[in-house]
Enzyme design. Structure first.
Site, PDB file in Angstrom:
ATOM      1  N   CYS A 142     -17.204   4.034 -26.223  1.00 45.88           N
ATOM      2  CA  CYS A 142     -18.531   4.625 -26.111  1.00 45.88           C
ATOM      3  C   CYS A 142     -18.968   4.751 -24.658  1.00 45.88           C
ATOM      4  CB  CYS A 142     -19.526   3.766 -26.875  1.00 45.88           C
ATOM      5  SG  CYS A 142     -18.981   3.511 -28.555  1.00 45.88           S
TER       6      CYS A 142
ATOM      7  N   GLY B  40       0.770  -1.240   0.000  1.00 49.47           N
ATOM      8  CA  GLY B  40       0.000   0.000   0.000  1.00 49.47           C
ATOM      9  C   GLY B  40       0.793   1.278   0.000  1.00 49.47           C
TER      10      GLY B  40
ATOM     11  N   TYR C 128      -1.213  -1.416 -12.047  1.00 52.15           N
ATOM     12  CA  TYR C 128      -2.659  -1.361 -12.282  1.00 52.15           C
ATOM     13  C   TYR C 128      -2.977  -0.692 -13.621  1.00 52.15           C
ATOM     14  CZ  TYR C 128      -2.248  -2.578  -7.415  1.00 52.15           C
ATOM     15  OH  TYR C 128      -1.879  -3.210  -6.251  1.00 52.15           O
TER      16      TYR C 128
ATOM     17  N   TYR D   6     -11.173   5.455 -10.698  1.00 48.84           N
ATOM     18  CA  TYR D   6     -10.885   6.178  -9.455  1.00 48.84           C
ATOM     19  C   TYR D   6     -10.838   7.689  -9.641  1.00 48.84           C
ATOM     20  CZ  TYR D   6      -8.658   1.586  -8.543  1.00 48.84           C
ATOM     21  OH  TYR D   6      -8.366   0.249  -8.421  1.00 48.84           O
TER      22      TYR D   6
HETATM   23  C1  LIG Z   1      -3.290  -5.087  -3.658  1.00 50.81           C
HETATM   24  C2  LIG Z   1      -2.680  -5.701  -2.472  1.00 50.81           C
HETATM   25  C3  LIG Z   1      -1.351  -5.427  -2.139  1.00 50.81           C
HETATM   26  C4  LIG Z   1      -0.493  -4.464  -2.914  1.00 50.81           C
HETATM   27  O1  LIG Z   1      -0.908  -3.141  -2.786  1.00 50.81           O
HETATM   28  P1  LIG Z   1      -0.020  -1.975  -3.391  1.00 50.81           P
HETATM   29  O2  LIG Z   1      -0.770  -0.760  -3.061  1.00 50.81           O
HETATM   30  O3  LIG Z   1       0.078  -2.208  -4.857  1.00 50.81           O
HETATM   31  O4  LIG Z   1       1.315  -2.040  -2.713  1.00 50.81           O
HETATM   32  C5  LIG Z   1      -0.802  -6.087  -1.061  1.00 50.81           C
HETATM   33  N1  LIG Z   1      -1.521  -6.960  -0.322  1.00 50.81           N
HETATM   34  C6  LIG Z   1      -2.802  -7.243  -0.614  1.00 50.81           C
HETATM   35  C7  LIG Z   1      -3.542  -8.218   0.226  1.00 50.81           C
HETATM   36  C8  LIG Z   1      -3.428  -6.621  -1.695  1.00 50.81           C
HETATM   37  O5  LIG Z   1      -4.705  -6.893  -1.958  1.00 50.81           O
END
Ligand SMILES: *Cc1c(COP(=O)(O)O)cnc(C)c1O
Length: 414
Positions: free
Chosen positions: A342, A238, A370, A315
């Protein structure tokens, strides 16, 4: 994004001019810098230290050649499906360094993961725990499991990618998880190895990660006190990147938060990083088809569309857009950059100042994560190719889909 830079009036990916890539492979096309991925991977890996298992989150960019490079550099993997498991195995990834996340693993997926000898299944409900126990017992093995807890922390990100709040579908509430660990004897084929959590994506503030880590640590300590020994703590991924004006956390700052939160615990830290490894290592190369002026509202219609890059539509995400030819003879206008699909939601930018003419090439930045991974064939558009640049070499790592690829699964379905 210094791997994508102007030199002599043209935009380059490392040592390759992007107009050369467009001439050779056509547009739209994803272009990744292997050096950029390597730099980010090693920055995180050095900051986190050798005791941390750094799992790359495959869903961010699951190209086999990207995975193979990461596997060669020593990465582990975080997967969310049987398809991703197949990719990791094909790319030479080590199942013993792979964790499996996700709220809805099927029986087949759980079986495949156990067969492959996965490092850990991150289980997200009591019902899934029952299922894992039954399957492992049928296979005559013990399943390595961490419960993915939901620490109820607000990550301060887009609601679609916030996953650690009580109302999100992910994880098990802390108190409930604690009870499950203490009742381990109910699942004889389950071997509790750790605790997992992941609170969301594109986090630009590390405080929520620190807060989640403190809660996981608290649970670990209560369990240790109750005689439940665990050997790893998985704090998810994340970490945010800079798309526009965000201040992204550095690998060192992130590692400091983790080390701080886990200081003194005899556990192996695990992380699951996706976007922060590959996000700024890719661009989507597209060509301007038409310019259009509807009573003063100006549109730049390009040959890429939301099927190729969904983030702006899904998003409202911002992506910088740069002309491949640095100086254009065109005047700067305020334009919506849109695709041919479209849907009014098919846009890459709104009211963006740009100097462009029909036929110009544009690079949509920060699309290494992504991007292709979320591409579809919507509107029966073949998906674009992926090109991996290594220094002065541009290598096709996924060919452009063709019309046969669109039709083949339907031609003789019996
Ligand atoms: C998507 C996801 C990640 C990776 O998230 P990033 O924001 O790309 O680092 C890690 N762990 C889980 C469980 C996820 O669903």
């Amino acid at each position: 994004m210094r791997h994508f830079h102007y030199r002599a009036g043209r935009l380059w990916a490392d040592e390759v001019p992007l107009d050369q890539i467009a001439a050779r492979f056509g547009t739209p096309a994803y272009v990744y810098s292997e050096m950029a991925i390597h730099e980010r991977y090693t920055a995180f890996s050095h900051a986190l230290g050798p005791e941390t298992l750094l799992c790359y989150a495959v869903k961010a960019n699951s190209n086999l050649h990207v995975l193979a490079s990461l596997a060669r550099w020593g990465a582990g993997f975080d997967i969310v499906s049987g398809g991703e498991l197949a990719r990791v195995l094909r790319a030479g990834g080590d199942p013993q360094r792979t964790v499996f996340s996700g709220v809805g693993k099927s029986r087949e997926e759980i079986r495949a993961a156990l067969d492959a000898g996965i490092f850990c299944l991150n289980v997200e409900s009591e019902a899934e725990l029952e299922q894992v126990d039954a399957i492992a017992s049928g296979l005559g093995c013990r399943a390595p499991v961490a419960l993915r807890v939901n620490p109820d922390v607000d990550p301060g990100t887009h609601s679609y990618i916030a996953t650690g709040l009580r109302e999100s579908k992910f994880g098990i509430p802390l108190v409930h998880a604690e009870r499950l660990y203490l009742e381990a004897a109910r699942w004889p084929a389950v071997d509790f190895r750790g605790i997992a959590c992941h609170i969301g994506s594109q986090l630009t503030d590390l405080a929520p990660i620190a807060e989640a880590a403190r809660k996981v640590r608290g649970l670990y300590e209560r369990l240790a006190g109750a005689g439940v020994p665990l050997s790893h703590l998985d704090l998810g991924g994340g970490v945010g990147i800079r798309y526009h004006e965000e201040q992204a956390p550095t690998p060192a700052a992130y590692a400091a938060v983790l080390h701080d939160a886990l200081a003194g615990l005899p556990v192996r830290p695990v992380v699951e990083l996706g976007r922060s490894v590959v996000g700024n290592a890719g661009v989507l190369l597209t060509r301007v088809e038409y310019l259009k002026d509807n009573d003063g509202k100006k549109f730049c219609i390009v040959d890429a569309a939301m099927n190729d890059l969904l983030r702006p539509s899904l998003y409202g995400a911002w992506h910088d857009i740069l002309p491949v030819q640095e100086e254009s003879p065109a005047e700067t206008g305020t334009l919506d950059v849109v695709g041919p699909i479209c849907e009014s939601g098919d846009f890459f930018a709104r009211n963006r100042p740009l100097a462009v003419r029909a036929g110009d090439l544009l690079a949509i930045l920060s699309t290494g994560a992504y991007g292709f991974a979320m591409a579809s064939q919507y509107n029966s558009r073949p998906r674009p190719p992926e090109i991996l640049v290594r220094g002065s070499e541009a290598r096709l790592v996924r060919r452009r889909e063709n019309l046969a690829d669109l039709l083949t699964a339907e031609e003789n379905p019996d």
